[in-house]
Design a protein around this motif. Sequence first.
Motif, PDB file in Angstrom:
ATOM      1  N   ASP A 292      45.082  37.513  45.733  1.00 40.54           N
ATOM      2  CA  ASP A 292      43.607  37.303  45.504  1.00 40.54           C
ATOM      3  C   ASP A 292      43.749  35.938  44.624  1.00 40.54           C
ATOM      4  O   ASP A 292      44.038  35.833  43.596  1.00 40.54           O
ATOM      5  CB  ASP A 292      43.278  38.227  44.621  1.00 40.54           C
ATOM      6  CG  ASP A 292      41.679  38.286  44.521  1.00 40.54           C
ATOM      7  OD1 ASP A 292      41.046  37.209  44.653  1.00 40.54           O
ATOM      8  OD2 ASP A 292      41.064  39.312  44.276  1.00 40.54           O
ATOM      9  N   THR A 293      43.181  35.028  45.367  1.00 43.52           N
ATOM     10  CA  THR A 293      43.061  33.456  44.987  1.00 43.52           C
ATOM     11  C   THR A 293      42.100  33.296  43.534  1.00 43.52           C
ATOM     12  O   THR A 293      42.208  32.397  42.916  1.00 43.52           O
ATOM     13  CB  THR A 293      42.710  32.710  46.038  1.00 43.52           C
ATOM     14  OG1 THR A 293      41.413  32.816  46.646  1.00 43.52           O
ATOM     15  CG2 THR A 293      43.823  32.308  47.083  1.00 43.52           C
ATOM     16  N   SER A 294      41.334  34.448  43.466  1.00 42.62           N
ATOM     17  CA  SER A 294      40.352  34.344  42.265  1.00 42.62           C
ATOM     18  C   SER A 294      41.198  34.863  40.998  1.00 42.62           C
ATOM     19  O   SER A 294      40.471  34.823  39.895  1.00 42.62           O
ATOM     20  CB  SER A 294      39.198  35.238  42.473  1.00 42.62           C
ATOM     21  OG  SER A 294      39.594  36.364  42.723  1.00 42.62           O
ATOM     22  N   LYS A 295      42.255  35.228  41.227  1.00 39.61           N
ATOM     23  CA  LYS A 295      42.974  35.797  40.017  1.00 39.61           C
ATOM     24  C   LYS A 295      44.419  35.088  39.891  1.00 39.61           C
ATOM     25  O   LYS A 295      44.762  34.180  40.388  1.00 39.61           O
ATOM     26  CB  LYS A 295      43.317  37.434  40.456  1.00 39.61           C
ATOM     27  CG  LYS A 295      41.946  38.193  40.548  1.00 39.61           C
ATOM     28  CD  LYS A 295      42.031  39.402  40.830  1.00 39.61           C
ATOM     29  CE  LYS A 295      40.811  40.536  41.325  1.00 39.61           C
ATOM     30  NZ  LYS A 295      39.839  40.254  40.107  1.00 39.61           N
ATOM     31  N   THR A 296      45.143  35.689  38.682  1.00 35.17           N
ATOM     32  CA  THR A 296      46.322  35.041  38.294  1.00 35.17           C
ATOM     33  C   THR A 296      47.364  35.115  39.455  1.00 35.17           C
ATOM     34  O   THR A 296      47.365  35.840  40.365  1.00 35.17           O
ATOM     35  CB  THR A 296      46.895  36.047  37.468  1.00 35.17           C
ATOM     36  OG1 THR A 296      45.952  36.057  36.237  1.00 35.17           O
ATOM     37  CG2 THR A 296      48.296  35.329  36.805  1.00 35.17           C
TER      38      THR A 296
ATOM     39  N   GLN B 195      47.783  42.480  44.012  1.00 36.52           N
ATOM     40  CA  GLN B 195      46.833  41.253  44.513  1.00 36.52           C
ATOM     41  C   GLN B 195      47.160  40.091  43.737  1.00 36.52           C
ATOM     42  O   GLN B 195      46.539  39.056  43.910  1.00 36.52           O
ATOM     43  CB  GLN B 195      45.568  41.664  44.383  1.00 36.52           C
ATOM     44  CG  GLN B 195      45.199  42.805  45.220  1.00 36.52           C
ATOM     45  CD  GLN B 195      43.662  43.313  45.213  1.00 36.52           C
ATOM     46  OE1 GLN B 195      43.266  44.102  44.491  1.00 36.52           O
ATOM     47  NE2 GLN B 195      42.707  42.744  46.124  1.00 36.52           N
TER      48      GLN B 195
END
Length: 516
Positions: free
Chosen positions: A435-439, A410
């Motif tokens: 997952d745009t909320s992560k790296t 992700q």
Amino acid sequence: MSMPQCGDAVVIYALALPFFIALGLVALIFKFSTFGGTRVRLVVGALALIGVVVATVGLVQTTTASAATVTGPATLLNVAPGKTIVKTLDNKARADGTAAVTYKLPAVPKSGTGVYASLRVRSANGAAYALQTRVYPTGKVQVTVKRVSNAGKTATALTGTRALTSSVKAGTPIALTLKVGGSTKVALTGTVKVGSSASQKISVTDSSTLRIRAKGKADFALYTSSSNPSTAVSLESSSTSGSTSASSNGTSSVAPGNQISGSSAGVPAGTVLTRHEGDIVITKPNTVISGLEVHGTITVKASGAVIKNSKIVGGKTPSHIGLINNVATGSSFSVIDSELVAAYPDSWWNGIYGSNFVVDGVNVHGVVDAVRVIGSNVTVRNSWLHGNLHYEADPLRNGTPSHDDSIQIQAGSNIVINGNRLEDAHNAAVQITQDTSKTALGSIQITNNFLQGGGCTVNIARTPTAVHPAVSGNTFGPERVFSGCAVIAPVANKPGLSGNTWSATQQSMATYTVLE
């Protein structure tokens, strides 16, 4: 012109043996007779020596080239109530071959639920195929072919139970044979012969996702329930034969991951595990956990943790962040030569979940996603990810089917997937999303694996910024929903493909399916 093989040599010697013996005897008669001169006697003397030597070699060849067979004095095995004992028949691990035993009950138990005797093949790490007989106090015999799994705790019947017409009395020989072959489809053929009655044949093919592909030994397992008296079983004879190389049915490959299985990934054979009840939270740097069977989860909150030679099975309450995770801290850890499987299956369970970890020689099964990557610096190597949990009506997906993956990525960079066997997932062996909320996604290498399963086996989704995984040196097995879809990706995320092959044809796999 090819040279004779070992089996050919046996036949040649066996056919020629009478000739050489006769030659030796005739030559000896002439040597010690008064017929002929000294030169003649020397010649025939030499012929005598040659005849005796070759005959002796022939005898040796015909003896040592045979399959592993044990005959002679019977072995008496005593089975205590409620206990299982296992007798190894041959120390050679085989994928394809045949095993046989003949056993007797010196006395048929007069009470209890019967004596279970199983001839087993591909037996390794608590998994095996078994031809099982059950002898009742009445002398009646039932036979079934089963698949044993979960460290011997689960036995799945692959055939119906067949009642034999012949009955057993004290000392009646019961002869069993079990032949196994194949990998994509495992063919099993067993025979049972009671006393002088005709042999009864029982056959089945196992093509389920839980089929046993790995090489294993042949053994003989005995069990009586706790309501039975102690029982003696006399093992009269046994034999094993077959190839010690991997099964060639749909799995021939140059990718190292093709050889990964339950006999090479997971807890090393002979390791004694100590049961630990409850969750473990690691808070001390460089903690080492070894030799445990953890009935709970492991959460890593301090760097340098090592989890090795252990089995993690979870508890009764499932955790979607995995049997092992470092989600809260991202602290580094390694999982080595271990097994992960949910003892209480549930759609919430995943295997290893997090970032900054190394997985090496691990057997993960019985969870939805075997590995979930949510950050950078992850290596998964020499491991077997298989037997995913799948639900057609998954409550976590509003009653739609599970999206189970061998590895779901992700987020993150510096991700290496090398030398593994990934199979049985319904969505993908490797699923790459962002997952745009992560790296942000970065370097991803998928190399030297055996890969199959999923709709498409490697599924690279659309991402906010381009990513180009390197997919090289892999072998793609035959199992997936869309047969020709080894890799799917949008043009913007075109993967680098090199040195990949199809296992069924050994032809190059050099293209990908474009995700429209």
